[in-house]
Design a protein around this motif. Structure first.
Motif, PDB file in Angstrom:
ATOM      1  N   ALA A   1      41.483  33.442  38.070  1.00 55.44           N
ATOM      2  CA  ALA A   1      41.579  34.450  39.351  1.00 55.44           C
ATOM      3  C   ALA A   1      40.949  33.696  40.479  1.00 55.44           C
ATOM      4  CB  ALA A   1      41.104  35.749  38.866  1.00 55.44           C
ATOM      5  N   PRO A   2      41.307  34.197  41.656  1.00 50.78           N
ATOM      6  CA  PRO A   2      40.745  33.677  43.030  1.00 50.78           C
ATOM      7  C   PRO A   2      39.634  34.568  43.366  1.00 50.78           C
ATOM      8  CG  PRO A   2      42.473  35.152  43.576  1.00 50.78           C
ATOM      9  CD  PRO A   2      42.639  34.899  41.820  1.00 50.78           C
ATOM     10  N   LEU A   3      38.422  33.800  44.011  1.00 50.99           N
ATOM     11  CA  LEU A   3      37.602  34.567  44.396  1.00 50.99           C
ATOM     12  C   LEU A   3      37.800  35.102  45.983  1.00 50.99           C
ATOM     13  CD1 LEU A   3      34.359  35.019  44.389  1.00 50.99           C
ATOM     14  CD2 LEU A   3      33.832  32.964  45.312  1.00 50.99           C
TER      15      LEU A   3
ATOM     16  N   TRP B   1      46.583  41.674  43.345  1.00 50.25           N
ATOM     17  CA  TRP B   1      46.737  40.285  42.785  1.00 50.25           C
ATOM     18  C   TRP B   1      47.299  39.903  41.486  1.00 50.25           C
ATOM     19  CZ3 TRP B   1      44.929  36.985  38.793  1.00 50.25           C
ATOM     20  CH2 TRP B   1      45.193  35.718  39.076  1.00 50.25           C
ATOM     21  N   LYS B   2      46.752  40.881  40.397  1.00 49.14           N
ATOM     22  CA  LYS B   2      47.173  40.905  39.322  1.00 49.14           C
ATOM     23  C   LYS B   2      48.518  41.033  39.040  1.00 49.14           C
ATOM     24  CE  LYS B   2      43.887  43.770  38.070  1.00 49.14           C
ATOM     25  NZ  LYS B   2      43.466  44.705  37.589  1.00 49.14           N
TER      26      LYS B   2
ATOM     27  N   ASP C   1      30.896  42.496  38.940  1.00 49.00           N
ATOM     28  CA  ASP C   1      31.340  41.935  37.970  1.00 49.00           C
ATOM     29  C   ASP C   1      32.318  42.630  37.002  1.00 49.00           C
ATOM     30  OD1 ASP C   1      29.001  42.960  36.901  1.00 49.00           O
ATOM     31  OD2 ASP C   1      28.697  41.024  35.442  1.00 49.00           O
ATOM     32  N   GLN C   2      33.558  42.486  37.044  1.00 47.80           N
ATOM     33  CA  GLN C   2      34.155  43.187  36.070  1.00 47.80           C
ATOM     34  C   GLN C   2      35.420  42.297  35.343  1.00 47.80           C
ATOM     35  OE1 GLN C   2      35.498  46.253  38.989  1.00 47.80           O
ATOM     36  NE2 GLN C   2      37.559  45.519  39.220  1.00 47.80           N
ATOM     37  N   TRP C   3      35.976  42.854  34.377  1.00 45.93           N
ATOM     38  CA  TRP C   3      37.039  42.646  33.428  1.00 45.93           C
ATOM     39  C   TRP C   3      38.250  43.138  34.399  1.00 45.93           C
ATOM     40  CZ3 TRP C   3      33.345  44.139  30.236  1.00 45.93           C
ATOM     41  CH2 TRP C   3      32.363  43.191  29.435  1.00 45.93           C
ATOM     42  N   ASP C   4      38.966  42.472  35.063  1.00 51.03           N
ATOM     43  CA  ASP C   4      40.103  42.788  35.612  1.00 51.03           C
ATOM     44  C   ASP C   4      41.300  42.534  34.834  1.00 51.03           C
ATOM     45  OD1 ASP C   4      40.349  44.363  38.180  1.00 51.03           O
ATOM     46  OD2 ASP C   4      39.572  42.657  39.179  1.00 51.03           O
ATOM     47  N   TRP C   5      42.396  43.626  34.241  1.00 53.95           N
ATOM     48  CA  TRP C   5      43.283  43.319  33.461  1.00 53.95           C
ATOM     49  C   TRP C   5      44.600  44.128  33.940  1.00 53.95           C
ATOM     50  CZ3 TRP C   5      45.780  47.584  31.257  1.00 53.95           C
ATOM     51  CH2 TRP C   5      45.297  48.705  31.316  1.00 53.95           C
ATOM     52  N   GLU C   6      45.743  43.792  33.719  1.00 53.78           N
ATOM     53  CA  GLU C   6      46.937  43.967  34.186  1.00 53.78           C
ATOM     54  C   GLU C   6      47.971  43.777  33.247  1.00 53.78           C
ATOM     55  OE1 GLU C   6      48.552  46.187  37.630  1.00 53.78           O
ATOM     56  OE2 GLU C   6      46.596  45.463  37.226  1.00 53.78           O
ATOM     57  N   ALA C   7      48.992  44.720  32.853  1.00 51.76           N
ATOM     58  CA  ALA C   7      49.968  44.695  32.138  1.00 51.76           C
ATOM     59  C   ALA C   7      51.353  45.203  32.467  1.00 51.76           C
ATOM     60  CB  ALA C   7      49.641  45.233  30.549  1.00 51.76           C
TER      61      ALA C   7
ATOM     62  N   PHE D   1      55.460  37.328  32.909  1.00 50.74           N
ATOM     63  CA  PHE D   1      54.935  38.099  31.819  1.00 50.74           C
ATOM     64  C   PHE D   1      55.994  38.701  31.261  1.00 50.74           C
ATOM     65  CE2 PHE D   1      50.950  36.496  32.645  1.00 50.74           C
ATOM     66  CZ  PHE D   1      50.074  36.536  31.435  1.00 50.74           C
ATOM     67  N   LYS D   2      56.004  39.141  29.963  1.00 50.78           N
ATOM     68  CA  LYS D   2      57.256  40.137  29.538  1.00 50.78           C
ATOM     69  C   LYS D   2      56.713  41.616  29.298  1.00 50.78           C
ATOM     70  CE  LYS D   2      60.046  36.526  29.162  1.00 50.78           C
ATOM     71  NZ  LYS D   2      61.248  36.690  29.974  1.00 50.78           N
ATOM     72  N   PRO D   3      57.618  42.603  29.391  1.00 48.73           N
ATOM     73  CA  PRO D   3      57.226  43.857  29.437  1.00 48.73           C
ATOM     74  C   PRO D   3      56.258  44.020  28.015  1.00 48.73           C
ATOM     75  CG  PRO D   3      59.332  44.045  29.874  1.00 48.73           C
ATOM     76  CD  PRO D   3      59.004  42.592  29.797  1.00 48.73           C
ATOM     77  N   GLY D   4      55.188  44.958  27.884  1.00 46.87           N
ATOM     78  CA  GLY D   4      54.080  44.989  26.864  1.00 46.87           C
ATOM     79  C   GLY D   4      53.101  43.953  26.808  1.00 46.87           C
ATOM     80  N   TYR D   5      52.895  43.146  27.706  1.00 39.56           N
ATOM     81  CA  TYR D   5      52.254  41.822  27.740  1.00 39.56           C
ATOM     82  C   TYR D   5      51.403  41.899  28.900  1.00 39.56           C
ATOM     83  CZ  TYR D   5      54.175  40.552  23.368  1.00 39.56           C
ATOM     84  OH  TYR D   5      54.590  40.448  22.074  1.00 39.56           O
ATOM     85  N   GLY D   6      50.135  41.347  28.943  1.00 44.25           N
ATOM     86  CA  GLY D   6      49.501  41.359  30.297  1.00 44.25           C
ATOM     87  C   GLY D   6      48.459  40.241  30.453  1.00 44.25           C
TER      88      GLY D   6
END
Length: 336
Positions: free
Chosen positions: A45-47, A86-87, A124-130, A96-101
């Motif tokens: 991921a970008p800074l 961005w995610k 600092d964090q875990w960024d997630w997206e699906a 990516f396909k539906p149901g995945y991230g």
């Protein structure tokens, strides 16, 4: 203005080196759990991002990003506040396909953050997206996802306590209580929003506080939320009761993201119609980008909670004002 309060009875049960090892254990264990539970793939991921793209997160729409000009291109770059937008674009670009991230390690600078036990200028964090499965853009899917994240946290906590039994055994509850910001206002009409949260979470130690960003019936807002990533009707904060500090303790902000209709409505409400010209916003409004769910989970926040620490500076290296350093030194709290 900074405000640091260390409980009188507090003392760290792990040394600095033990703490560092425990932090790594938490990060490795939790991310493995999260990957499996939400079917995520780690990506780079970008800074920083180009300011002109509209991809940076505006948080509450008042925080100033750290920016700089790029000599070679002549364009302005901004250090990310988060990767919320961005995610979503990356899911589209990476097919990516539906149901995945995806998930990534996000590091940010929030220069306007007030400094206290829970906040620093370093994030600092875990960024997630699906991508949401077909037909599941609904509150029930949001709640299912929240429960999966809570289970990942609890599984990590249980393994941590097996390895470090000396840590106070105040494991998070798996039973999530769901409450909207409007319900909180009706329960505690005379209290400010953060006090409402603490009163509720003290009685419901694992809570998901829903529908953040829009005005309540009183005309006020529970909290600010940018209008162009979360759907204000389908978002929330995951909050635990912190026994060490005696307060509600937010670990994650997340939600189902805006579709075209929600973005259109929220941009108008926020007075941000000018953003419609940004490439990201156009791709949401014209349906190019997929419908997604996502959020950020604080790495230092989770470590602080599970390790029973009193100050976030015990689990992350940052810069602190003299008042904070003096208060911690007096209480015998060693900042990293």
């Amino acid at each position: 203005m900074s405000k640091t309060v260390i409980p009188q009875s507090y003392h760290a049960v792990l040394s600095v080196l033990e703490t560092e090892k425990a932090i790594q254990f938490i990060k490795n264990t939790f991310t493995a759990n999260l990957e499996q539970a939400l079917q995520l793939t780690r990506v780079s991921a970008p800074l920083f991002l180009e300011a002109s793209t509209g991809l940076n997160d505006d948080l509450n729409n008042v925080e100033r990003p750290v920016s700089f000009d790029i000599k070679e291109t002549g364009k302005e770059a901004q250090v990310v506040h988060s990767l919320a937008k961005w995610k979503r674009y990356a899911l589209y670009a990476y097919h990516f396909k539906p149901g995945y991230g995806l998930w990534t390690d996000m590091n940010a600078i929030r220069r306007d953050e007030e400094l206290d036990n829970l906040h620093s200028i370093y994030v600092d964090q875990w960024d997630w997206e699906a991508i949401i499965p077909e037909g599941r853009r609904e509150v029930s899917f949001l709640k299912e996802t929240v429960q999966k994240i809570v289970d990942c946290i609890c599984d990590t906590a249980e393994k941590l306590h097996q390895l470090y039994p000396m840590i106070p055994a105040s494991l998070p509850s798996r039973a999530v209580s769901y409450v909207t910001t409007q319900e909180l206002e009706e329960l505690y009409p005379t209290q400010p929003p953060k006090e409402r949260e603490s009163l509720y979470v003290k009685e419901h130690p694992t809570a998901f506080i829903m529908q953040i960003g829009d005005k309540l019936k009183s005309g006020s807002r529970h909290d600010g939320r940018a209008p162009d990533y979360d759907d204000w009707k389908l978002n929330g904060d995951l909050v635990f009761w912190n026994e060490v500090l005696g307060c509600a303790f937010e670990v994650s902000s997340m939600g189902i993201r805006v579709d075209a209709a929600a973005m259109d409505e929220q941009l108008k409400k926020a007075g941000c119609d000018y953003r419609r010209e940004f490439p990201f916003h156009q791709q949401v409004l014209d349906g190019t980008l997929p419908l997604t769910i996502g959020g950020g989970i604080g790495q230092s926040r989770l470590s602080m909670l599970l390790l029973a620490k009193a100050h976030i500076g015990e689990v992350q290296a940052s810069l602190w004002d003299e008042q904070t350093k003096a208060a911690c030194k007096k209480a015998g709290v060693q900042l990293l």
